[in-house]
Design a protein around this motif. Structure first.
Motif, mmCIF file in Angstrom:
data_model
loop_
_atom_site.group_PDB
_atom_site.id
_atom_site.type_symbol
_atom_site.label_atom_id
_atom_site.label_comp_id
_atom_site.label_asym_id
_atom_site.label_seq_id
_atom_site.Cartn_x
_atom_site.Cartn_y
_atom_site.Cartn_z
ATOM 1 N N MET A 1 0.921 -1.399 -0.221
ATOM 2 C CA MET A 1 -0.090 0.091 0.031
ATOM 3 C C MET A 1 0.823 1.234 0.060
ATOM 4 O O MET A 1 1.797 1.350 0.919
ATOM 5 N N GLU A 2 0.553 2.270 -0.955
ATOM 6 C CA GLU A 2 1.276 3.368 -0.925
ATOM 7 C C GLU A 2 1.190 4.405 0.359
ATOM 8 O O GLU A 2 0.243 3.915 0.943
ATOM 9 N N THR A 3 2.084 5.018 0.560
ATOM 10 C CA THR A 3 1.871 6.030 1.804
ATOM 11 C C THR A 3 0.765 7.265 1.323
ATOM 12 O O THR A 3 0.934 7.865 0.478
ATOM 13 N N ILE A 4 -0.017 7.390 2.179
ATOM 14 C CA ILE A 4 -1.115 8.355 2.148
ATOM 15 C C ILE A 4 -0.767 9.458 3.276
ATOM 16 O O ILE A 4 -1.017 9.154 4.493
ATOM 17 N N ILE A 306 -1.090 5.153 6.558
ATOM 18 C CA ILE A 306 -2.022 6.502 6.208
ATOM 19 C C ILE A 306 -2.008 7.550 7.289
ATOM 20 O O ILE A 306 -2.076 7.000 8.461
ATOM 21 N N PHE A 307 -1.246 8.636 6.897
ATOM 22 C CA PHE A 307 -0.914 9.503 8.100
ATOM 23 C C PHE A 307 -1.986 10.580 8.161
ATOM 24 O O PHE A 307 -1.770 11.557 7.510
ATOM 25 N N ALA A 308 -2.880 10.311 9.015
ATOM 26 C CA ALA A 308 -3.902 11.428 9.387
ATOM 27 C C ALA A 308 -3.083 12.495 10.411
ATOM 28 O O ALA A 308 -1.972 12.047 10.720
ATOM 29 N N ARG A 309 -3.813 13.551 10.737
ATOM 30 C CA ARG A 309 -3.019 14.314 11.425
ATOM 31 C C ARG A 309 -4.085 14.953 12.607
ATOM 32 O O ARG A 309 -4.973 14.997 12.349
ATOM 33 N N LYS A 356 -12.515 5.424 0.929
ATOM 34 C CA LYS A 356 -13.467 4.076 1.263
ATOM 35 C C LYS A 356 -12.699 3.259 2.008
ATOM 36 O O LYS A 356 -13.195 2.788 2.878
ATOM 37 N N TYR A 357 -11.290 3.020 1.895
ATOM 38 C CA TYR A 357 -10.484 2.167 2.513
ATOM 39 C C TYR A 357 -10.048 2.664 3.885
ATOM 40 O O TYR A 357 -10.239 2.031 4.979
ATOM 41 N N ILE A 358 -10.052 4.114 4.001
ATOM 42 C CA ILE A 358 -9.909 4.787 5.255
ATOM 43 C C ILE A 358 -11.185 4.649 6.056
ATOM 44 O O ILE A 358 -10.865 4.271 7.366
ATOM 45 N N CYS A 359 -12.163 4.895 5.569
ATOM 46 C CA CYS A 359 -13.316 4.583 6.218
ATOM 47 C C CYS A 359 -13.624 3.201 6.755
ATOM 48 O O CYS A 359 -14.056 2.985 7.946
ATOM 49 N N ASN A 360 -13.044 2.397 5.969
ATOM 50 C CA ASN A 360 -13.299 0.939 6.300
ATOM 51 C C ASN A 360 -12.489 0.699 7.409
ATOM 52 O O ASN A 360 -13.031 -0.030 8.489
ATOM 53 N N ILE A 361 -11.298 1.194 7.803
ATOM 54 C CA ILE A 361 -10.312 0.978 8.482
ATOM 55 C C ILE A 361 -11.033 1.433 10.023
ATOM 56 O O ILE A 361 -11.070 0.561 10.897
#
Ligand code: T4K
Length: 368
Positions: A1-4, A306-309, A356-361
């Motif tokens: 998975m690429e870095t987001i 996935i780097f949320a802040r 969608k992927y983020i929400c799923n997590i």
């Protein structure tokens, strides 16, 4: 998975930018209010529907806006912001007085403002945080009642409209950031908008060392001029900004659809009378209902690259450099929101499947 990452700078096509800067190789005029600067300033004056001074970055724009109004004493402001807002006040020799925020818009709670005003108060510096519009009417009424200046930190609010008017049209001045991480960028950059041409003269002078002409230097200014490469980037990005905002809107719609109605997740408000720029997608995670903390969610996402802040945690009054200094009263709402907020990745080119992927997590409480 690429870095987001939380965001990704918008850029014009390489050729478009090269075309825009080509003439600089002929003119050799790189800064000090050259032709690109003039063109960009005119375009923005039109876009904002107000006078504009271009500045090297948003922070300096706020510093010179404050300096231009010759404020004294105390300034009412929010502790729920990026540190720049407070630094700009303090670096002007003023005392920030932190007012609590509204739990829904995260902007200044106008019902708590008047008790903080005294004979030393000279201004209010509210922040349209995440592009959410402050309670402009009430702020204006209070400012009028106590004869205070208002400077909006509109760093997040490029493209926002309130009651059909550009957000730049409000306050004695409004400051914007055109940083690489913003909806609209000039690499680094910023602007101050104002109506009073005297404020404009002051700002133009202050960003250029206080110089009036070759021999008259009558202000203690700084060097905060926007250079020609920045202005060229602005000219290019301005051509595409409406499309960028539209794409962001679609992603926000998807986030909202997937995350609404979930116990313990508070979504950002959709404000009446506001045309949004979809600058950020903050969610507030209430542990007692969601069953996990903000930091848990942050870690789940991080484990998937996935780097949320945590914009904005901690609140400014709790930062090492300001601890115990300016909190006249506690700001419990700001503390609570800052401990629970997570800004999810959002930028025009973000793939909707990643949303969608983020929400799923988040929904599956996916612990890697
Ligand atoms: N007032 C408010 C309310 C503000 O939020 C800000 C700035 C200001 C005033 C001052 O305006 P400026 O002087 O900055 O114009 C970022 C930004 O640097 C800052 O502009 C912004 N607010 C703040 C909220 O966020 P960091 O430390 O979080 O940035 P950084 O380097 O971690 O970048 C975040 C993500 O952005 C990266 O993970 C990837 C992406 N990115 C970053 C850069 C630098 C890019 O895609 N391209 C890039 O060039 O502060």
């Amino acid at each position: 998975m690429e870095t987001i990452l939380v965001t990704k700078s918008s850029m014009p096509d390489f050729e478009e930018y090269i075309e825009e800067i080509r003439e600089l190789w002929e003119s050799h005029w790189l800064t000090n209010k050259g032709e690109k600067h003039t063109v960009f300033q005119n375009l923005l004056t039109n876009y904002f529907n107000r006078n504009v001074s271009l500045v090297v970055n948003g922070h300096c724009a706020l510093e010179v806006a404050i300096q231009s109004l010759q404020l004294k004493g105390e300034v009412i402001t929010t502790p729920f912001t990026f540190v720049s807002t407070t630094h700009a006040i303090v670096r002007n020799g003023l005392k920030p007085v932190f007012c609590d925020i509204d739990p829904i818009t995260y902007t200044l709670d106008v019902t708590k403002m008047e008790e903080l005003i005294n004979e030393n108060t000279s201004a209010i510096i509210p922040v349209h945080v995440y592009g959410n519009v402050c309670n402009i009417e009430e702020i204006e009424a209070i400012a009028k009642k106590y004869n205070l200046k208002v400077i909006y930190d509109a760093a997040h609010a490029f493209g926002v409209k309130y009651k059909g008017k550009s957000i730049a049209e409000y306050g004695d001045a409004s400051m914007f950031s055109f940083h690489a991480t913003k909806v609209f960028n000039t690499i680094e950059g910023g602007a101050v908008c104002y109506s009073d041409s005297e404020i404009g003269n002051q700002i133009e002078r202050l960003i250029n060392f206080g110089i009036q002409d070759e021999v008259l230097i009558d202000g203690i200014g700084t060097n905060a001029k926007m250079n020609e490469f920045q202005a060229a980037m602005g000219i290019c990005n301005l051509r595409h900004v409406e499309e960028e905002i539209r794409k962001r809107g679609l992603l926000v719609e998807e986030y909202r659809e997937l995350l609404s109605g979930i116990d313990g997740i508070q979504l950002n408000i959709v404000q009446e009378d506001v045309t949004s720029n979809y600058a950020y997608f903050p969610i507030i995670i209430h542990e007692e209902m969601f069953g996990a903390t903000r930091d848990d969610v942050y870690e789940w996402l991080k484990s998937k690259n996935i780097f949320a802040r945590r914009y904005f945690f901690p609140i400014i009054s709790k930062l090492e450099c300001y601890k115990g200094m300016y909190e006249k009263y506690e700001t419990p709402v700001a503390v609570k929101i800052s401990e629970r907020v997570l800004t999810l990745p959002l930028y025009a080119d973000l793939d909707i499947n990643i949303v969608k992927y983020i929400c799923n997590i988040i929904l599956k409480r996916d612990r890697a």
